[in-house]
Design an enzyme around this catalytic site. Structure first.
Site, mmCIF file in Angstrom:
data_model
loop_
_atom_site.group_PDB
_atom_site.id
_atom_site.type_symbol
_atom_site.label_atom_id
_atom_site.label_comp_id
_atom_site.label_asym_id
_atom_site.label_seq_id
_atom_site.Cartn_x
_atom_site.Cartn_y
_atom_site.Cartn_z
ATOM 1 N N CYS A 17 0.834 -1.189 0.000
ATOM 2 C CA CYS A 17 0.000 0.000 0.000
ATOM 3 C C CYS A 17 0.872 1.244 0.000
ATOM 4 O O CYS A 17 2.106 1.162 0.052
ATOM 5 C CB CYS A 17 -0.942 0.008 1.207
ATOM 6 S SG CYS A 17 -0.082 0.162 2.781
ATOM 7 N N CYS A 45 3.533 1.678 2.706
ATOM 8 C CA CYS A 45 4.803 0.972 2.495
ATOM 9 C C CYS A 45 5.758 1.831 1.664
ATOM 10 O O CYS A 45 6.937 1.993 2.011
ATOM 11 C CB CYS A 45 4.562 -0.350 1.769
ATOM 12 S SG CYS A 45 3.514 -1.526 2.645
ATOM 13 N N ASP A 98 7.865 27.905 -33.204
ATOM 14 C CA ASP A 98 8.864 28.357 -34.159
ATOM 15 C C ASP A 98 8.298 28.012 -35.539
ATOM 16 O O ASP A 98 7.388 27.185 -35.650
ATOM 17 C CB ASP A 98 10.188 27.627 -33.914
ATOM 18 C CG ASP A 98 11.229 27.965 -34.958
ATOM 19 O OD1 ASP A 98 11.404 29.151 -35.243
ATOM 20 O OD2 ASP A 98 11.840 27.029 -35.504
ATOM 21 N N ASP A 155 12.594 23.120 -32.910
ATOM 22 C CA ASP A 155 13.423 21.977 -33.299
ATOM 23 C C ASP A 155 14.887 22.338 -33.515
ATOM 24 O O ASP A 155 15.671 21.480 -33.901
ATOM 25 C CB ASP A 155 12.868 21.325 -34.579
ATOM 26 C CG ASP A 155 13.085 22.200 -35.808
ATOM 27 O OD1 ASP A 155 13.260 23.421 -35.641
ATOM 28 O OD2 ASP A 155 13.089 21.649 -36.927
ATOM 29 N N ASP A 190 16.281 27.464 -30.712
ATOM 30 C CA ASP A 190 15.037 27.363 -29.953
ATOM 31 C C ASP A 190 15.274 26.949 -28.504
ATOM 32 O O ASP A 190 14.353 27.023 -27.685
ATOM 33 C CB ASP A 190 14.086 26.343 -30.600
ATOM 34 C CG ASP A 190 13.620 26.780 -31.982
ATOM 35 O OD1 ASP A 190 13.419 27.997 -32.163
ATOM 36 O OD2 ASP A 190 13.481 25.921 -32.866
#
Length: 736
Positions: A19, A22, A422, A625, A629
């Site tokens: 649980c 624990c 972009d 990308d 950026d």
């Protein structure tokens, strides 16, 4: 134990947790160990992730031993995992036979209870009930005693302690009544509770295992061998023996075993499991291939560029594992509740016992009501509510080519209200071509030759366009030295000892070159939205002179308009930040119906725009990308990087899109929102279940057997609800 020294992060498989209490106890203990900087224990994945401090990275084996010893003292087991370890079956999944045996022993006790409702009395004699209930209580239910005892010794509590106390009370009461000669016993209550809890844990484990299917499916993509050509001879070798630079032969129908570059042949590859792209992708000479893809028709000879942990597949697996292991901020509330949950339940059970004894003196009823309180309390549902939803959500996202770095990214993504794009490589194809090359008198060949010389070491889309154009013309490419990138402006290098500049108007101004006399020529192309690059070089007197200009055009992606429409449907504002000229930005923005756009942006100004938006209270995502950026990706609340872009962008971003499609941005937000709703639903039902169930049990309105069944099913229902996420599909597939 296996030594692992390649990373500051250590992953351990933890067995024995039942649980949230624990997981919280293990987390608290490990966080106190020397050299441990951060700990995250995940109940759903049954894993612990330990990050070591800078000073301890060279001593990770020692830290790993300390972790294993500390966990063992708590009554659990920890095993250090290799980076590519496959999720293993938990003990509960393999213990189906125990559930079946417990059910067989319990049915003769429970069925007569059902018969009594119809007026039949089938209950076996007391000594038979004792013989049936005892092995269920102390053999099949031994796990509850072992775990509960270790929790008590460590002055803590967990679900097993509650079950052990509750069923022992019912069993002990039955023994006393049997000794007194009473025929009204409660062996069926203790046996049924243990059986139902065992059944619930078994069903829960089976359901949890389905949440790890994304990892299993990715790991199954790794072939065990590769066909390597060495000295003209082909032989199958274990994948671990393949080295960078080896030539690997891949026949039709085989999986690509390594990352590499095609040196011979062409074929269509199925990359669906890696990128989510359902259509086969054409690969030819010079194309990059990734391990795990399926070669469909041609024979390929691939030069190995990455193996083992450095491959794209390994990177994807690590991202998914890290996302599933991490805890979002919302989990902190659950951890705080779990820390006091079991002690509070024990106090409520004691008060229930006392109150009922004071109320009517019926100690049998008082014990049964206290037992019902103990067995209906379920910290499991609380502990599983968040991680199972995250596992299912990140898993289905990865299956469709969306890699979410961590749980915080998933949590932030559902709140996004502003997306910043972009332009090049995201909303456009990213493969511009030269529309026109205009040179100063007598500089026609020099213009293209020098431009190609500067661009030959660059992977920027404009550089590729220059090199393709020059190769089509059949011109020679000179060699450039001392190349320097001018972020957001262009490049500078030396060719034959002369400095040469290639870039936008800012680059020319810095070089001391005027372009005013060319403005009339460039204006029509700039108004048409084309990008202009200027080329200048030093003359014999080392004075920079303008040699000409290159006009580039790029096409809008076919799916870009639909991507923007999908984002608007999610009530998200869409902006464009581009380094291109205003005319180019206007053309793209008007074509795609963007909400706002800014042209002529440098890396630092993009970051400033995003910072301003965040100061206005907006939750901002940046999609890019390229290297330029990276500052904007870092400045945003969350960054999206296209896998077709640079490694810098992908390392900076919190989400990597394995296909260069802007449609995936809206898909990411959609799965994030869906996942977060599941987390909220799970937490709501987990809290409500305990808030309603415990008072009902304390008031004597729940039989212990019913309480045990409800407790067992609560965690199963939470996991099942999370698994509904596996049916999610990106928007473009919903109608197919």
């Amino acid at each position: 134990m296996t030594k692992q020294t390649s990373s500051e992060k250590l992953d351990f498989a933890i067995t024995g947790m039942t649980c949230a209490a624990c997981a919280a106890r293990i987390e608290r203990t490990l966080s106190k160990l020397p050299g441990v900087q951060e700990v995250s224990v995940n109940l759903a994945t049954e894993r612990a992730q330990v990050r070591t401090s800078e000073a301890e990275r060279a001593q990770q084996e020692t830290v790993a031993q300390q972790v294993e010893q500390a966990v063992d003292k708590l009554g659990y087991q920890a095993r250090l995992l290799l980076p590519d370890a496959v999720p293993v079956l938990s003990e509960s999944v393999q213990d189906g036979w125990k559930v079946a045996l417990a059910a067989l022993l319990t049915l003769p006790l429970v069925l007569p209870m059902v018969g009594m409702l119809a007026g039949y009395h089938w209950m076996p004699p007391g000594w038979v009930q004792f013989l049936l209930a005892t092995p269920v209580q102390f053999w099949l239910g031994a796990r509850f005693y072992r775990s509960g005892w270790k929790a008590a010794v460590n002055l803590s509590g967990n679900m097993d302690l509650l079950v052990a106390l509750g069923t022992s009370s019912a069993y002990g009461l039955s023994l006393y009544l049997l000794w007194q000669g009473s025929s009204h016993l409660y062996f069926e209550a203790s046996s049924a509770v243990i059986t139902l809890v065992l059944l619930g844990k078994w069903l829960e484990s089976r359901a949890k295992r389905q949440t790890t299917e994304a990892i299993r499916a990715l790991q199954a993509l790794r072939p065990e061998t590769a066909r390597v050509r060495r000295d003209g001879v082909e032989r199958d070798v274990p994948l671990n023996n393949v080295q960078v630079g080896d030539m690997v032969v891949i026949r039709p129908g085989e999986r690509v075993p390594v990352d590499g570059i095609i040196r011979e042949g062409s074929s269509y590859l199925d990359e669906a499991m890696l990128t989510g792209e359902s259509e086969p992708v054409k690969k030819s000479l010079g194309s990059k291939v990734a391990g795990g893809a399926v070669n469909l028709d041609g024979v390929l000879l691939v030069e190995t560029s990455a193996i083992g942990a450095e491959t794209m597949l390994a990177h994807i697996i690590r991202l998914v594992e890290d996302a599933q292991a991490a805890k979002p901020a919302i989990q902190r509330l659950v951890d705080q509740v779990s820390a006091v949950f079991v002690p509070v339940v024990l106090v409520i059970a004691a008060l229930t016992l006392t109150a009922w004894l004071w109320h009517d003196g019926n100690w049998e009823q008082a014990v049964l009501n206290a037992v019902a309180v103990l067995v209906i309390a379920c910290p499991c549902a609380l502990g599983l509510a968040t991680p199972t939803a995250i596992m299912a959500g990140t898993g289905v996202a990865a299956r469709h080519g969306i890699l979410i770095k961590d749980a915080d990214a998933l949590e932030i993504a559902h709140r996004i209200d502003t997306i910043v794009f972009d332009k090049t490589g995201t909303l456009t194809v990213g493969k511009p071509r030269i529309i026109q090359a205009l040179a100063a008198p007598g500089q026609e060949h020099a213009l293209l030759g020098l431009a190609a010389a500067l661009e030959q070491s660059s992977h920027h889309p404009l550089a590729v366009a220059v090199l393709d154009y020059v190769r089509e013309k059949g011109l020679d490419i000179e060699t450039a030295t001392e190349a320097v990138a001018l972020p957001g402006r262009g490049l500078m290098a030396k060719v034959r000892g002369r400095r040469v500049w290639l870039g936008n108007q800012h680059a020319m101004q810095e070089a001391g070159v005027t372009v005013e006399t060319w403005q009339e020529t460039a204006a029509p192309m700039m108004q048409a939205g084309y990008s202009i690059s200027w080329l200048a070089a030093e003359d014999e007197q080392a004075q920079p002179q303008l040699l000409g200009m290159l006009a580039f055009g790029d096409e809008v992606r076919s799916e870009a308009a639909r991507a923007i429409s999908n984002l608007h449907a999610l009530d998200i504002r869409v902006l464009l930040l581009t380094g291109d000229n205003q005319a180019s930005a206007d053309r793209i923005a008007q074509q795609l119906a963007l909400d706002e756009w800014h042209a002529g942006q440098l890396p630092d100004t993009k970051a400033k725009v995003i910072a301003r938006l965040r100061q206005e209270g907006r939750v901002v995502a940046m999609v890019g990308d390229g290297i330029n950026d990276a500052p904007a990706l870092a400045a945003a609340d969350i960054g999206f990087a296209m896998s077709s872009g640079t490694d810098v962008a992908m390392h900076t971003a919190a989400v990597t899109l394995m296909r260069a499609s802007p449609l995936m941005v809206a898909d990411t937000i959609a799965i994030s929102r869906r996942t977060y709703r599941k987390i909220q639903q799970n937490l709501f039902w987990a809290f409500i279940y305990n808030m309603v169930g415990i008072p009902l049990a304390a008031l004597g309105l729940l039989n212990p057997v019913v309480a045990g069944a409800a407790m067992a099913m609560s965690s199963v229902s939470v996991v099942t609800n999370a698994l509904m996420l596996r049916r999610w599909k990106p928007a473009k597939q919903e109608n197919t």
